[in-house]
Write an enzyme that holds these catalytic residues in place. Structure first.
Site, short mmCIF file in Angstrom:
data_model
loop_
_atom_site.label_atom_id
_atom_site.label_comp_id
_atom_site.label_asym_id
_atom_site.label_seq_id
_atom_site.Cartn_x
_atom_site.Cartn_y
_atom_site.Cartn_z
N ARG B 117 0.80 -1.24 0.00
CA ARG B 117 0.00 0.00 0.00
C ARG B 117 0.83 1.28 0.00
O ARG B 117 0.34 2.34 0.38
CB ARG B 117 -0.98 0.01 1.17
CG ARG B 117 -2.00 -1.12 1.09
CD ARG B 117 -3.20 -0.84 1.93
NE ARG B 117 -4.17 -1.92 1.80
CZ ARG B 117 -4.16 -3.05 2.49
NH1 ARG B 117 -3.21 -3.25 3.38
NH2 ARG B 117 -5.08 -3.96 2.31
N LYS B 138 3.02 11.54 -11.05
CA LYS B 138 2.20 10.65 -11.88
C LYS B 138 2.98 9.38 -12.15
O LYS B 138 4.08 9.42 -12.71
CB LYS B 138 1.90 11.31 -13.22
CG LYS B 138 0.73 12.25 -13.23
CD LYS B 138 0.49 12.64 -14.68
CE LYS B 138 -0.76 13.43 -14.90
NZ LYS B 138 -1.00 13.59 -16.35
N GLU B 180 9.66 18.06 -24.81
CA GLU B 180 8.91 18.40 -23.60
C GLU B 180 9.37 19.75 -23.04
O GLU B 180 8.58 20.48 -22.44
CB GLU B 180 9.04 17.30 -22.53
CG GLU B 180 8.37 15.97 -22.88
CD GLU B 180 6.84 15.95 -22.71
OE1 GLU B 180 6.25 16.99 -22.34
OE2 GLU B 180 6.24 14.89 -22.97
N LYS B 220 7.01 23.11 -14.78
CA LYS B 220 6.22 21.92 -14.43
C LYS B 220 5.89 21.91 -12.94
O LYS B 220 4.75 21.64 -12.54
CB LYS B 220 7.00 20.66 -14.81
CG LYS B 220 6.43 19.39 -14.21
CD LYS B 220 6.07 18.37 -15.21
CE LYS B 220 5.17 17.30 -14.61
NZ LYS B 220 5.03 16.13 -15.44
N GLU B 230 -4.69 16.97 -11.20
CA GLU B 230 -5.10 17.22 -12.58
C GLU B 230 -6.59 17.48 -12.73
O GLU B 230 -7.26 16.87 -13.57
CB GLU B 230 -4.68 16.05 -13.48
CG GLU B 230 -4.60 16.44 -14.94
CD GLU B 230 -3.93 15.37 -15.79
OE1 GLU B 230 -3.95 14.21 -15.40
OE2 GLU B 230 -3.39 15.73 -16.85
N ARG B 234 -3.28 21.64 -14.30
CA ARG B 234 -2.32 20.61 -14.67
C ARG B 234 -2.58 20.08 -16.07
O ARG B 234 -1.70 19.55 -16.74
CB ARG B 234 -2.33 19.46 -13.65
CG ARG B 234 -1.24 18.43 -13.93
CD ARG B 234 -0.91 17.57 -12.74
NE ARG B 234 0.17 16.65 -13.08
CZ ARG B 234 0.85 15.93 -12.22
NH1 ARG B 234 0.58 16.02 -10.93
NH2 ARG B 234 1.82 15.13 -12.61
N ASN B 238 -0.70 18.81 -20.74
CA ASN B 238 -1.10 17.89 -21.79
C ASN B 238 -0.93 18.51 -23.19
O ASN B 238 -1.19 17.85 -24.20
CB ASN B 238 -2.56 17.48 -21.58
CG ASN B 238 -2.84 16.10 -22.11
OD1 ASN B 238 -1.96 15.24 -22.07
ND2 ASN B 238 -4.04 15.89 -22.64
N HIS B 241 -0.13 16.61 -26.34
CA HIS B 241 -0.19 15.18 -26.03
C HIS B 241 -1.44 14.47 -26.55
O HIS B 241 -1.45 13.24 -26.64
CB HIS B 241 -0.06 14.95 -24.52
CG HIS B 241 1.36 15.09 -24.04
ND1 HIS B 241 2.06 16.28 -24.13
CD2 HIS B 241 2.22 14.18 -23.51
CE1 HIS B 241 3.28 16.10 -23.65
NE2 HIS B 241 3.40 14.84 -23.26
N HIS B 245 -0.07 11.25 -28.05
CA HIS B 245 -0.41 9.89 -27.59
C HIS B 245 -1.09 9.08 -28.69
O HIS B 245 -0.83 7.89 -28.84
CB HIS B 245 -1.32 9.95 -26.36
CG HIS B 245 -0.60 10.26 -25.09
ND1 HIS B 245 -1.22 10.83 -23.99
CD2 HIS B 245 0.69 10.07 -24.72
CE1 HIS B 245 -0.33 10.97 -23.01
NE2 HIS B 245 0.83 10.52 -23.45
N HIS B 258 8.51 9.19 -27.68
CA HIS B 258 7.44 9.98 -27.07
C HIS B 258 7.59 11.46 -27.45
O HIS B 258 6.64 12.11 -27.88
CB HIS B 258 7.45 9.81 -25.56
CG HIS B 258 6.42 10.64 -24.86
ND1 HIS B 258 5.07 10.44 -25.01
CD2 HIS B 258 6.54 11.72 -24.02
CE1 HIS B 258 4.40 11.33 -24.29
NE2 HIS B 258 5.27 12.12 -23.68
#
Lengths: 357, 357
Positions: B117, B138, B180, B220, B230, B234, B238, B241, B245, B258
């Site tokens: 956990r 993330k 990025e 960032k 997000e 936030r 993206n 992206h 993606h 990427h």
């Protein structure tokens, strides 16, 4: 109807206990959701899933019905439920509803915790046992090397406990659930413990059950509010579980119910505590009550070394020493580190003691 | 050496950027740990894993070395690393170290988030690209139906960026990382964007690189501090992206890096923005820079409907409409909902525009 508020690090949620409240779900939700995925199992879905669906006439509602039993808390099922959620088009404004016992609650909660990095979920527990797992935000699946090894702390948005859904439980399931109530009583409330010892669990009324659940949940809720991440007092809730988990793992999950294993673990805890602190606590009266209520409570021919190994792989061990929750008295839990030899000796004397009962 | 503090909902952590700091890890850790598991991949481990191990002479140190590449962010690898962690006897006082690029960071972080956990982890990124993924908490693995669909928000305890480890990067990896940085500049800093447009990324010095990384990370870090989960700003991160993606998914992961996919996504964002807001922003100068730095930037014969479908399965879509981050100007991002037809039209005109470049 009774409401208990629990404050977690991310939000406050309500636990609602009452009769027929499964038809009033919307009044307990913090907001409206774009779509809903109900996760349930083959035992519970035929009984209640349509009741749950009837709350949502405007939303898109999807359902995933899983096989019943501990095997469902597997990585494969976890992945497949994610697939269902993606295929249903769930997004970050969707809600997951866990409808069932602890297995469904743990699995569905962990899916909610990890779907698109976390979406809302609520718990609708349908067993007494699940009063324990549905409160506090512990969600997990099993690893082949141990129970609940993969999981998160991820509190639900609400816990809706409709005691009417408990009327169809089997005798074994009632026993399993009451073991965790006994645990909570031992941790924090002598009076509650005395009350339980006077209870024939096959004869409880809906009102008694609601009252027992409420007392147990309040004890649990107080502890998890104080220590959400289990770095301190939350460990007390592990009372009886070090041996309990080991028994389940050693016997194969399903041989004993979780609560039956915990009941033996609680007896063992009392045995160790009474020896370490040189006093009688409640061993004798608990054995009598377990007998009266048909709990299996003998270790049989179990290998003590094998049990020790399983106890050491429990996730609350730190640095490979066994930390056990003991009782200085009812309501006074303490955490003690025990050597392997101490554990072996106590298992041995415990075994001999039970044989004579 | 430069330090940037990031405050998350659970704790504050430091991002440290400097030369040779991989030999001073202990000075950046918040406490001592009972044991350590270093997770790395076959490209990075031979170069740096012994440097990392040399920091820990008193602790038990274990290592798991995974195949390089996006395939490693799978459910199977996730489960196997959990197995390694259990077999190594890791407990709640153990530390996971992610040594590598974004794939290793995302996977190792998600293992840390879910092992018993949640245990502590730190990021030691060894690519420029990973400056983005290593900050903000993330963590995720891929589902066969989409990237990063299974994951959590789970911030590291520290991010240690040793720029010396970036000297062995290939030209493709440098391109991927700089995309990025361009994204961050477009979101928040016209001056930084101008600086990048003057940079020949194959010729940057260690000092320039440290400075670019620091500028990008600050942008960032500011955003993730304001909106960790997000639900708001936030989402600006993206930028580029949604198409990025979709391109990776449609072409098969690994065909474009990427960052290369994001670079095309950024161009598309500018194309859409310039059309929607009827003004020139930076399309032309960005195309020139991408050309000079050998970025692939044409969509080739890709099917626009297939791309649209992939864009809609991105996890930031809510209720199946596409939300894109656009730019009213450099430094002024906005989120706009676009219809399927608008996306198709823009993909079509974008395609035609690139063909003539």
């Amino acid at each position: 109807m009774e409401e208990i508020a629990v404050t977690s690090s991310s939000h406050t949620y309500k636990i609602v206990i009452g009769e027929n409240i499964r038809f009033q779900l919307k009044s307990f939700l913090p907001k409206t959701y774009s779509s809903i995925l109900i996760i349930s199992d083959e035992s519970v879905a035929p009984l209640y899933i349509n009741d749950i669906r009837s709350n949502f006439t405007e939303e898109q509602v999807f359902q995933t019905v899983l096989p019943s039993g501990e095997q469902t808390k597997s990585m494969d099922t976890f992945y497949n439920v994610h697939t269902d959620a993606i295929n249903a088009g769930l997004d970050r404004n969707s809600l997951i509803i866990a409808l069932g016992g602890g297995v469904v609650g743990d699995l569905a909660g962990f899916v909610a915790a990890t779907f698109m990095r976390g979406i809302d979920y609520i718990q609708i527990p349908t067993t007494i046992l699940a009063h324990d797992s549905s409160v506090g935000g512990k969600v997990a699946i099993n690893h082949k090397l141990g129970k609940n090894l993969i999981g998160s702390f991820y509190p639900p948005r609400a816990v809706i406990y409709d005691v009417e859904t408990l009327q169809t439980l089997s005798a074994r399931e009632i026993r399993s659930g009451y073991a965790e109530l006994v645990k909570e009583a031992l941790i924090a409330d002598q009076e509650f413990f005395n009350l339980l010892l006077k209870t024939d669990i096959q004869q409880v009324t809906a009102e008694e059950l609601q009252s027992h659940l409420s007392l147990g949940i309040k004890i649990k809720a107080n502890i998890v509010q104080e220590d959400e991440m289990e770095s301190g007092v939350r460990m007390y809730l592990n009372l009886g579980h070090t041996l309990g988990h080991a028994l389940e793992a050693e016997l194969g999950y399903g041989t004993l119910t979780h609560g039956e294993a915990v009941a033996i673990g609680l007896l063992f805890t009392l045995h160790v505590s009474e020896n370490m602190f040189s006093k009688q606590i409640a061993s004798h009266s608990l054995i009598q009550w377990l007998k009266e209520n048909n709990y299996p409570f003998k270790l049989q021919q179990l290998d003590e070394h094998a049990l020790l190994l399983k106890m050491k792989s429990d996730k609350k061990t730190v640095n490979s020493k066994i930390k056990m929750v003991l009782l200085e008295d009812i309501g006074s839990p303490v955490v003690k580190e025990l050597t392997d030899q101490q554990i072996l000796d106590f298992l041995h004397s415990f075994n001999r003691k039970l044989v004579t009962e």
